[in-house]
Write an enzyme that holds these catalytic residues in place. Structure first.
Site, short mmCIF file in Angstrom:
data_model
loop_
_atom_site.label_atom_id
_atom_site.label_comp_id
_atom_site.label_asym_id
_atom_site.label_seq_id
_atom_site.Cartn_x
_atom_site.Cartn_y
_atom_site.Cartn_z
N GLU A 125 61.49 63.41 38.18
CA GLU A 125 60.81 63.19 38.93
C GLU A 125 60.38 61.76 38.95
O GLU A 125 61.08 61.40 37.79
CB GLU A 125 59.80 64.83 38.12
CG GLU A 125 58.46 63.74 39.08
CD GLU A 125 56.67 64.75 38.54
OE1 GLU A 125 56.89 64.60 37.20
OE2 GLU A 125 56.38 64.31 39.55
N GLY A 265 54.74 59.85 29.19
CA GLY A 265 53.90 60.38 28.82
C GLY A 265 55.00 61.70 28.17
O GLY A 265 55.74 61.95 26.79
N MET A 267 57.28 65.57 30.43
CA MET A 267 57.56 65.93 30.77
C MET A 267 58.62 67.11 32.17
O MET A 267 59.09 68.05 30.45
CB MET A 267 58.75 64.93 31.85
CG MET A 267 59.51 65.86 33.45
SD MET A 267 58.24 65.17 34.92
CE MET A 267 58.69 66.55 35.55
N ASN A 269 59.43 69.98 32.78
CA ASN A 269 60.87 70.67 33.18
C ASN A 269 60.53 71.60 32.27
O ASN A 269 60.15 72.36 31.77
CB ASN A 269 61.99 69.36 32.67
CG ASN A 269 62.00 68.23 32.73
OD1 ASN A 269 61.41 67.99 33.50
ND2 ASN A 269 61.77 67.68 31.48
N HIS A 301 48.97 70.42 28.70
CA HIS A 301 48.94 69.79 29.36
C HIS A 301 50.78 69.88 30.09
O HIS A 301 50.71 70.33 31.24
CB HIS A 301 49.47 67.79 29.72
CG HIS A 301 49.28 67.84 31.10
ND1 HIS A 301 48.35 67.28 31.91
CD2 HIS A 301 50.30 67.45 31.96
CE1 HIS A 301 48.64 66.93 33.29
NE2 HIS A 301 50.37 66.71 33.30
N GLU A 302 51.93 69.77 29.14
CA GLU A 302 52.61 70.19 30.20
C GLU A 302 53.19 71.43 30.21
O GLU A 302 54.47 72.06 31.31
CB GLU A 302 53.87 69.71 29.12
CG GLU A 302 54.14 67.83 29.00
CD GLU A 302 53.38 66.94 30.33
OE1 GLU A 302 54.22 67.35 31.87
OE2 GLU A 302 53.19 66.03 30.74
N HIS A 305 51.21 73.17 33.16
CA HIS A 305 52.49 72.62 34.09
C HIS A 305 53.81 73.56 34.53
O HIS A 305 53.84 74.10 36.24
CB HIS A 305 52.67 71.74 34.35
CG HIS A 305 52.75 70.10 35.16
ND1 HIS A 305 51.83 69.94 35.99
CD2 HIS A 305 52.10 69.02 34.06
CE1 HIS A 305 51.45 69.01 36.24
NE2 HIS A 305 51.44 68.79 35.39
N GLU A 324 48.39 67.59 39.61
CA GLU A 324 48.38 66.70 37.91
C GLU A 324 47.14 66.46 37.75
O GLU A 324 46.33 66.98 37.30
CB GLU A 324 49.00 65.34 38.79
CG GLU A 324 50.39 65.09 38.55
CD GLU A 324 50.98 66.07 37.49
OE1 GLU A 324 50.11 65.72 36.63
OE2 GLU A 324 52.35 65.88 37.33
N1 TRP Z 1 55.01 64.78 35.59
C1 TRP Z 1 54.95 64.38 34.66
C2 TRP Z 1 53.21 65.05 34.28
O1 TRP Z 1 52.25 64.64 34.70
C3 TRP Z 1 54.77 63.14 34.87
C4 TRP Z 1 55.75 61.72 34.45
C5 TRP Z 1 56.80 62.21 33.39
C6 TRP Z 1 56.72 61.40 35.72
N2 TRP Z 1 57.51 61.18 33.99
C7 TRP Z 1 57.67 60.40 34.84
C8 TRP Z 1 56.34 60.67 36.63
C9 TRP Z 1 58.89 59.45 35.20
C10 TRP Z 1 56.76 59.99 37.56
C11 TRP Z 1 57.96 59.53 36.54
O2 TRP Z 1 53.58 65.26 33.08
ZN ZN Z 2 51.16 66.60 34.22
#
Ligand code: TRP
Ligand code: ZN
Length: 896
Positions: A125, A265, A267, A269, A301-302, A305, A324
């Site tokens: 991302e 913070g 991600m 995936n 949070h993750e 998602h 988000e």
């Molecule tokens: N989607 C991630 C979150 O909100 C955010 C994120 C993690 C991100 N790493 C990134 C966005 C690198 C841009 C680039 O938890």
């Molecule tokens: Zn997020």
């Protein structure tokens, strides 16, 4: 859709691609310098899109081969473009085989496939997948993936990717492989792989419907004693989403991986969340209560998602707040519930929830308000961007969450849940827009949310003005609410918004009045949500026997700035009596803000500063009130953040503000030394450390007392702080004592810093705290050394590295963003240092550089003399050679 430098991408320009992708089969031959990526894509014509070529984005890739249905491309069939490749095909279905080579060891951007401490990790991302292989790398292209990974078995014994493990095996030459399959179609930004030397903490749990799932938290072996809390947090998150939203984990296996080098913070995936170690690792010896809380909320949070982001994703990156804002709102609600469930009474639960809400609002006011008042101001759904990475902002996340919260307030808990259910029933498996989401909320509730949609298109923090008139003859109270939103860059005219305003009226005895609006048959609850939709509206409350004190925006029901005339006495009254704990805190903050800004004005004029006695009394009344939740008292007596105060000060001037804050905390520390000491003594937490809101609250208030005592700085304070530092049984107490010492001019602070460094010099995450504290240090006496020199010296510490984002955020971010008076020093040396570091960072990691660059975007709020100094360095950076699109956009907007 990829930005050409200087050419913004526009939301209105969205077009579906002519070809989507049904399945992706990836094969990675992992090697530090030459990783070969083979990809087989089944591309399918999208009947709803205009005709066109297959569009593949690619960045920094070496193309080894490309075959279309097994054949070499015909002459002219394949074109190179600025952003990748285009292929002309006529069939409805086409199989592409693409082989590329990349160099993970040279990738310092921490986007795409990169290395950290010998392992391989990905971050896709927003647009990182295109630097792994050629692909229509947009979130509206959802495909099913299989992945084969091959790597050196000794260096990378663990091979992970999304979904379910199909097969593993050994190969010649010390290599091994694994094959993974993700059953759910997903956009490319949710792809992930990890190949590294890691160990897992594992748990098997049953989902609500009785399916057994495997949970794993993967870390380096030495960190295994710090993962228990992350695992507990994951299980709590699963249960919460089942109970509150009826949403279950959809995979047989869910993995979290911790990595030390990470831009953000964490991600989300699919099935393979990758986390910054900072948000996974915590044990009592190394993590503070705040760290435990942060781990819990980021894990949540993750995890959340998985439904809000992954199962239903964004059509394009302008819709980022769709996932988000909604997911931040969900994690905020989760944290509030976690805090409240440990309470033993409804009042205690309300107070615990308020503490969470206060933290949310502090973040919004300190981070999002400045953004919304500066050159980067944008609606939660922006209309254009140059670099999407610059739009992972406080506005999209925090204000976006406030917008979702307003829907929750307007529709009620049940109405909101019905809207969510409808959203999943319509859109599961799709890539959608914010209109689709709000449309479901409206449809499920028969609500008219047309005007509400303006929150998605208007930037700037709205002002809410409130005026009350009491009519003794008619025994009524008329409340007039008016709204306006200031112009923001590119958006001069603003329309009225749909704003929920939660209101209470407090009687002279401090008790809430039952509320009855004109025309109503009888009185109802003591808090009412008024829906302001026009520029100005009036409500008349009847049956009111004496002039009440209004309590407005209870629970902070809308992300606005409230203008209401309240004298000191009324603020003190609400500070003592408001039944809404959030507003009680807010009254205290308003009072403190008023006192601090008045002192700053005196300091700026060279006049003596005097803290009003009445303020001291109101402050003391809360400090000594042992019936209040200590966590709440700690929030209430803590100074507003400097960032927020600078936003409120016109023109902003960091030096006198700092003088005012030092004076204020010293005076309070002195005047109330006996009270601080008494509370410090009786708040001691006995027994072994546990992460629990009640204990954490005591520790927070105790540390706050220590800070005020140290600000005054008598020998007792120094002794107590040194003793706490030496005898602390956990990091919250040890770090609290160190922070109190560092925020003083006591010589003992240096010893303590030294001892802390000695003890933790091999512990990266703890050292981040040590760097941060020193970067944020105030100068408590004229002869104290300047912070900048200290920061420069710390960059030479062997543990510091410009290529590790956590280090940069602690030391440089702390100095640029959380130490205004030192950063904005009069000789401009702070700015020269900033320019130097932004340019240096930009060479390797534009995302991190851009975040640091943003420290000066709000420069126009300062005094003319300060502005003149900042302009020089902004122009200097603007002229630097080879600047990334990321930094170019920030500096360009700042100077526009
Ligand atoms: N989607 C991630 C979150 O909100 C955010 C994120 C993690 C991100 N790493 C990134 C966005 C690198 C841009 C680039 O938890
Ligand atoms: Zn997020």
């Amino acid at each position: 859709m990829r930005t050409q430098q200087g050419t913004p991408v526009r939301r209105e320009a969205y077009q579906p691609l002519a070809y989507g992708v049904e399945t992706v089969d990836l094969d990675f031959l992992l090697d530090p310098k030459a990783t070969q990526v083979s990809s087989r894509l089944v591309c399918v014509r999208n009947p709803d899109a205009p005709a066109g070529p297959i569009v593949l984005f690619g960045e920094g890739l070496e193309l080894l081969s490309l075959h279309i249905d097994g054949a070499e491309p015909a002459a002219g069939q394949l074109r190179k473009t600025d952003s990748g490749l285009e292929l002309d095909v006529s069939a409805e279905r086409v199989v592409l085989d693409i082989v590329t080579r990349i160099d993970p060891s040279a990738n310092l951007t921490l986007s795409g496939l990169y290395q950290s401490r010998g392992g391989y990790y990905t971050q896709c991302e927003a647009e990182g997948f295109r630097s792994i292989t050629y692909f229509p790398d947009r979130p509206d292209i959802m495909a099913r993936y299989t992945v084969r990974l091959e790597a050196d078995a000794a260096a990378c014994p663990v091979l992970l990717s999304n979904g379910n493990l199909l097969e593993t095996g050994n190969l010649p030459n010390g290599r091994h492989f694994a094959r993974w399959e993700d059953p759910f179609p997903k956009p490319s930004y949710l792809f992930a792989l990890v190949a590294a030397d890691l160990k897992a903490l594992e748990r098997k749990v049953d989902t609500a419907s009785g399916r057994e799932v495997l949970l794993q938290v993967w870390v380096e072996e030495r960190d295994l004693d710090r993962v228990g809390h992350a695992m507990d947090s994951l299980i709590h998150s699963m249960r919460w989403d089942e109970e509150v939203f009826g949403l279950e984990l959809d995979l047989d296996r869910f993995m979290i991986v911790a990595v030390s080098d990470f831009n953000m913070g964490a991600m989300e995936n699919k099935g393979l969340n990758i986390f910054n170690t900072k948000y996974v690792l915590a044990n009592p010896e190394t993590g503070t209560d705040l760290d435990f809380e942060n781990v819990e909320s980021v894990v949540a949070h993750e995890y959340f998602h998985n439904w809000t982001g992954n199962r239903v994703t964004c059509r394009d990156w302008f819709q980022l707040t769709l996932k988000e804002g909604l997911t931040v709102f969900r994690d905020q609600q989760f944290t509030a519930d976690m805090m409240a469930r440990a309470s033993d009474s409804p009042d205690a639960a309300a107070s615990a929830r308020a503490v969470t809400r206060i933290a949310n609002v502090r973040g919004l006011r300190g981070g999002q308000f400045p953004e919304d008042a500066g050159p980067m101001a944008h609606p939660i759904r922006p209309d254009s961007y140059q670099e999407i990475n610059n739009f992972y902002t406080a506005t999209v996340y925090q204000k976006g969450a406030e917008v979702i919260r307003m829907l929750h307030t307007l529709l009620g808990r049940e109405g909101f849940r019905n809207g969510m259910d409808l959203y999943f029933s319509y859109h599961d498996g799709q890539a959608v827009t914010c209109d689709d989401f709000v449309g479901c909320m409206a449809e499920a509730n028969g609500a008219d949310l047309d005007r509400f949609m303006r929150w998605y298109s208007q930037a700037g923090t709205p002002r809410l003005k409130a005026e009350g008139v009491y009519d003794p003859a008619g025994r009524s109270y008329s409340l007039t609410l008016s709204q306006s939103t200031p112009a923001t860059p590119g958006q001069a005219d603003k329309l009225p918004l749909h704003i929920p305003v939660a209101v209470g009226l407090i009687g002279a005895d401090g008790v809430d009045l039952p509320l009855q609006l004109e025309g109503e048959a009888h009185a109802g609850d003591s808090t009412r949500v008024l829906e302001l939709k026009d520029a100005s509206q009036t409500w008349r409350f009847t049956g009111i026997d004496a002039e009440p004190v209004p309590s407005l925006l209870r629970g902070y029901s809308a992300p606005v700035i409230l203008d209401v005339v309240e004298d000191d006495a009324r603020l003190a009254f609400r500070m003592a009596h408001d039944s809404d704990p959030f507003n009680r805190w807010d009254a205290a903050q308003r009072y403190m803000e008023r006192v601090a800004l008045a002192l700053a004005a005196e300091a700026a004029a060279g006049r003596p500063m005097e803290v009003p006695q009445a303020f001291g009394h109101a402050f003391r009344a809360l400090l000594v009130n042992a019936s209040l939740d200590p966590a709440f008292v700690a929030e209430t007596l803590a100074l507003p953040s400097e960032a927020y105060l600078l936003e409120r000060m016109q023109p902003a001037d960091p030096a006198p503000l700092r003088a005012a804050l030092i004076h204020l905390s010293r005076e309070l520390g002195q005047a109330l030394q006996g009270d601080f000491l008494a509370r410090y003594m009786d708040l001691e937490v006995d027994g072994e450390y546990r992460y629990h809101p009640a204990d954490a609250g005591k520790r927070a208030l105790r540390n706050l007392c220590l800070r005020y005592m140290m600000a005054w700085g008598g020998p007792t304070a120094v002794q107590l702080a040194s003793l706490q530092f030496k005898t602390a049984g956990n990091m919250t107490e040890r770090y609290g004592a160190l922070a109190a010492l560092v925020q003083s001019d006591a010589p003992e602070r240096l010893e303590a810093l030294e001892a802390f460094h000695e003890r933790y010099k091999d512990d990266a995450l703890v050292l981040d705290k040590w760097f941060l504290l020193q970067a944020c240090a105030w100068r408590w006496s004229a002869d104290a050394p300047a912070t900048l020199e200290r920061v420069r010296a710390l960059m030479d510490n062997p543990a510091f590295s410009l290529s590790n984002p956590n280090k940069v955020y602690s030391l440089l971010g702390g100095y640029f963003k959380a130490n205004a008076a030192e950063f904005h020093r009069e000789d401009g040396a702070g700015y020269a240092f900033w320019a130097e570091q932004v340019v240096a960072l930009d060479r390797n990691n534009p995302q991190v550089a851009s975040r640091m660059a943003r420290a000066l975007e709000g420069w126009r709020k300062f005094t003319p003399a300060i502005q003149a100094r900042i302009r020089v360095v902004l122009e200097q950076v603007a002229g630097a050679e080879g600047l990334s699109p990321d930094v170019t956009e920030i500096i360009g907007k700042a100077l526009a």
